[in-house]
Design a protein around this motif. Sequence first.
Motif, PDB file in Angstrom:
ATOM      1  N   LEU A 145     -15.007   4.902  -8.573  1.00 22.85           N
ATOM      2  CA  LEU A 145     -15.236   6.332  -8.796  1.00 22.85           C
ATOM      3  C   LEU A 145     -14.379   7.223  -7.900  1.00 22.85           C
ATOM      4  CD1 LEU A 145     -19.117   6.233  -9.286  1.00 22.85           C
ATOM      5  CD2 LEU A 145     -17.308   6.168 -11.024  1.00 22.85           C
ATOM      6  N   LEU A 163     -19.751   3.543 -13.814  1.00 25.10           N
ATOM      7  CA  LEU A 163     -20.778   4.139 -12.953  1.00 25.10           C
ATOM      8  C   LEU A 163     -21.548   3.075 -12.170  1.00 25.10           C
ATOM      9  CD1 LEU A 163     -22.144   6.879 -15.412  1.00 25.10           C
ATOM     10  CD2 LEU A 163     -20.799   7.276 -13.326  1.00 25.10           C
ATOM     11  N   ALA A 198     -22.589   8.177  -8.652  1.00 27.33           N
ATOM     12  CA  ALA A 198     -21.682   9.279  -9.002  1.00 27.33           C
ATOM     13  C   ALA A 198     -21.861  10.459  -8.055  1.00 27.33           C
ATOM     14  CB  ALA A 198     -21.935   9.722 -10.451  1.00 27.33           C
TER      15      ALA A 198
END
Length: 284
Positions: free
Chosen positions: A57, A51, A84
Amino acid sequence: MILVTGATGNVGSQVLQQLRAAGHPVRALVRDGETAARRFGGGVEIAVGDLNRPETLEAALRGIDRLYLLAPLTPELQQQEANAIEAATRAGVRSVVKHSNIGAADDAGSRFQRWHRAGERLLEQSGMAWTFVRPTGFMSNALDWAATIKSQGAVYWPGGDGKLSVVDPRDIAAVAVQALTEPGHEGKAYDVTGPEALSTAEQVQTIATVIGRPITYVDIPDSAARASMVEMGMPASSVEGLLEFMALVRAGQAETVTNTVLQVTGQPARTFEAWVRENAAAFR
Ligand SMILES: NC(=O)c1ccc[n+]([C@@H]2O[C@H](COP(=O)([O-])OP(=O)(O)OC[C@H]3O[C@@H](n4cnc5c(N)ncnc54)[C@H](OP(=O)(O)O)[C@@H]3O)[C@@H](O)[C@H]2O)c1
């Protein structure tokens, strides 16, 4: 496909397990792929990512329509959630269930609650559907007392006489799983608690009764709790956040008991005594 973050943690591991048991296609975001593969076994896709590293991601979110977002309790929480949420928006994720904190608000007494509210706001502005799961203190936090229970028959904690409606991580996960897999939870913020508010002394007495040994509860000042948590390696900001939260507990502001677990899952919230019985070996 549902992506679960925090998939090796207290609540995330339960979310993963419960989704898998119910037959939902699920992918876990983990930092250590090999360990996770050994631990999870089959039935879970693994995406290695972090993260703190937005560039990891994009691939993890490819083909994902629902996201369970849990960031660990560190000073990076706000940035990690922002990373995120931005990546999920770009990837076309439809809905996000965010693991938050009871009492999340801009002007809340604990920075943990303020950090979580910042993430909630980002989600509200993201255009994705959202549900906030706002748990109170986890029953599993009692595992932090195991070392001194075993070595000294004592618990040192700045709990005063304040009561906290501690909740079983499995029940928090069960609420999140319903929100991830059933319609009707979008736009809701769920306060998730256990079935009763217990003082630290009552929690300690429950453990003592279950393991059949006396345990002394020593109510310590913040200064002593701070010194011991810093020595354990906790980041200073997290230590202060925890002390802020314990001040709310001592002031009687964490006693609220909700029936969210029953309402959302159809099952009553588990008791602290039941949790201790299942985890008794950790305290012996
Ligand atoms: N404890 C409580 O009483 C309580 C109460 C209310 C709300 N909360 C909230 O619950 C959440 C869980 O906190 P926790 O401290 O108990 O942790 P946890 O969920 O038990 O563990 C943290 C998880 O995050 C993962 N992780 C750590 N750093 C990461 C990174 N950089 N990128 C991706 N994943 C990472 C860890 O995976 P690895 O295996 O890679 O380390 C682990 O799966 C926090 O948001 C906290 O504010 C806690």
